[in-house]
Design an enzyme around this catalytic site. Structure first.
Site, PDB file in Angstrom:
ATOM      1  N   CYS A   1      38.008  23.203  14.017  1.00 14.68           N
ATOM      2  CA  CYS A   1      36.683  22.475  13.499  1.00 14.68           C
ATOM      3  C   CYS A   1      36.528  20.991  14.205  1.00 14.68           C
ATOM      4  CB  CYS A   1      36.766  22.843  12.335  1.00 14.68           C
ATOM      5  SG  CYS A   1      35.522  22.470  11.460  1.00 14.68           S
TER       6      CYS A   1
ATOM      7  N   CYS B   1      39.030  21.909   3.600  1.00 16.11           N
ATOM      8  CA  CYS B   1      38.443  20.565   3.923  1.00 16.11           C
ATOM      9  C   CYS B   1      38.436  19.616   2.906  1.00 16.11           C
ATOM     10  CB  CYS B   1      37.146  20.933   4.602  1.00 16.11           C
ATOM     11  SG  CYS B   1      36.190  19.792   5.140  1.00 16.11           S
TER      12      CYS B   1
ATOM     13  N   GLN C   1      20.612  13.898  -1.282  1.00 20.10           N
ATOM     14  CA  GLN C   1      21.331  13.774  -0.190  1.00 20.10           C
ATOM     15  C   GLN C   1      23.329  14.108  -0.993  1.00 20.10           C
ATOM     16  OE1 GLN C   1      20.641  11.549   1.996  1.00 20.10           O
ATOM     17  NE2 GLN C   1      18.961  10.446   1.870  1.00 20.10           N
TER      18      GLN C   1
ATOM     19  N   ASN D   1      10.454   7.474   3.291  1.00 16.70           N
ATOM     20  CA  ASN D   1      11.999   8.096   3.663  1.00 16.70           C
ATOM     21  C   ASN D   1      11.961   9.830   3.955  1.00 16.70           C
ATOM     22  OD1 ASN D   1      14.943   9.014   3.377  1.00 16.70           O
ATOM     23  ND2 ASN D   1      14.920   9.729   0.688  1.00 16.70           N
TER      24      ASN D   1
ATOM     25  N   CYS E   1      16.739   8.650   8.565  1.00 16.81           N
ATOM     26  CA  CYS E   1      18.680   9.191   8.847  1.00 16.81           C
ATOM     27  C   CYS E   1      18.385   9.195  10.387  1.00 16.81           C
ATOM     28  CB  CYS E   1      18.763  10.370   8.211  1.00 16.81           C
ATOM     29  SG  CYS E   1      17.212  11.406   8.782  1.00 16.81           S
TER      30      CYS E   1
END
Length: 380
Positions: free
Chosen positions: A11, A88, A212, A312, A339
């Site tokens: 990964c 993970c 989020q 946003n 972002c």
């Protein structure tokens, strides 16, 4: 953070894995500072906000692959075959603990995972969200509705194995495209929304609603916005691209009208539900309304404008039309959460009468180059 998946080459999603976290943060801060240097030369940067560099993700988007009885949960390799990533280290512990249970449940169901190269099979993804109170929302993404009855019949077994599962649903995504989910959602449980407790606000998160992926950093983001809004003491606030209402509900106050605008009707319903609950707890708050519409085209009340606007947007930014309206409007203050610092810089350049006074990096996505930057703008 050390990751065996990354070290073994299985990964590479975390592009900064192996770099010391302090160096990651410094690099991201430098990148954001440089991007805004020309359009906001006098901006004052606050200290970056950081959370944990591991165990922070509240949501897992797991590709289901392999074969019935031996499924993989994780990603696909370059050939479209499954790579199991259930260990993970990015996920919250309470979320990671569900993966073996879910893998066992899927194996028991014996629903054929979707084979991307062969274009056959049914089960495409598992999307799992973990709340601060330890509850879960579990979504099965299927190619067709043929296996819904099987999942519904096995639901008591799943709820027995994961008693904190508040919402379980099936999403239908019939297309052979690199998209995560489709338009049809079938909720199988009595409850249809997951309560996400963030600071002193509880957000009602429905299956198709965005939130989020880092709860701790999102909480800090909302508190920073509240502080900046309260400094200006506006009588009216618009929260554009409001999602489930995180910014709007955090910025509600006595004597202040808050209006949120969001294109997703599911998110609007979630926000309205949260606002009603908040008003029951605090009847002194001013009016809080949520409207369904495209925030990019200024979908607030016709002929009106607020004292302050929160935006946003997604990575593409607010765009030329909304930027032009804000520039020509009577709005005095903007709080812009982004972002994508490049589209943020472009949008600030399109609003030259607003001056960026303060900015802050919120490291929402450790181990990657992704970032969240919030800027406080004031009309000159």
């Amino acid at each position: 953070m050390q990751c065996d998946y990354f070290d073994d080459g299985r990964c590479s999603s975390c592009t900064l894995m192996g770099m010391p976290y302090a160096a990651q943060l410094a690099s991201t801060q430098e990148r954001c500072t440089a991007a805004l240097a020309e359009v906001a030369p006098a901006v004052s940067w606050l200290a970056p906000f950081t959370g944990s560099e591991s165990g922070f993700r509240n949501k897992a988007k797991l590709v289901v692959a392999g074969r019935p009885g031996a499924v993989t949960l994780g990603i696909l390799d370059g050939a479209g075959r499954g790579v199991d990533l259930r260990d993970c280290g990015l996920y919250e512990p309470g979320l990671a603990q569900t993966f073996p249970v879910l893998a066992d449940f899927v194996d028991r169901l014996a629903i054929e995972p979707y084979d991307v190269p062969e274009r056959r099979g049914q089960l495409k993804h598992l999307i799992v969200t973990h709340s601060p109170d330890g509850e879960l929302m579990i979504r099965f993404v299927l190619r067709t509705g043929h296996e819904v009855a099987r999942i519904r019949k096995a639901l008591p077994h799943l709820l027995g194995a994961l008693p904190h599962a508040a919402v379980v649903s099936v999403n239908l995504q019939p297309e052979h495209k690199a998209i995560l989910e489709g338009d049809t959602e079938l909720v199988l449980t009595e409850r249809s929304a997951l309560p996400m407790r963030v600071n002193d606000v509880v957000l009602a998160l429905r299956p198709n609603s965005f939130f989020q992926t880092n709860t701790a950093v999102a909480a800090a983001l909302y508190l920073q916005a509240r502080e900046w809004v309260d400094q200006r003491a506006p009588k009216s606030v618009w929260d554009l691209y409001c999602g489930v209402g995180g910014f709007a509900l955090h910025c509600a106050a006595p004597g202040r009208e808050v209006i949120g605008v969001e294109v997703s009707s599911d998110a609007v319903e979630s926000a309205r539900s949260s606002a009603a609950d908040l008003h029951r707890q605090r009847p002194d708050l001013g009016a809080i309304r949520f409207l369904a519409g495209d925030a990019a085209f200024r979908s607030g009340p016709a002929g009106d404008s607020p004292d302050l606007v929160i935006v946003n947007p997604p990575r593409r930014g607010i765009g030329a039309q909304l930027a032009a309206w804000l520039e020509s409007s009577p709005v005095r203050s903007i709080v812009y959460s982004s972002c994508n610092v490049d589209t943020l810089a472009r949008d600030l350049a399109a609003m030259p009468s607003f001056r960026a006074q303060e900015a802050r990096l919120f490291d929402m996505f450790p181990q990657t180059n992704h970032h969240e930057v919030m800027v406080r703008l004031q009309r000159d």
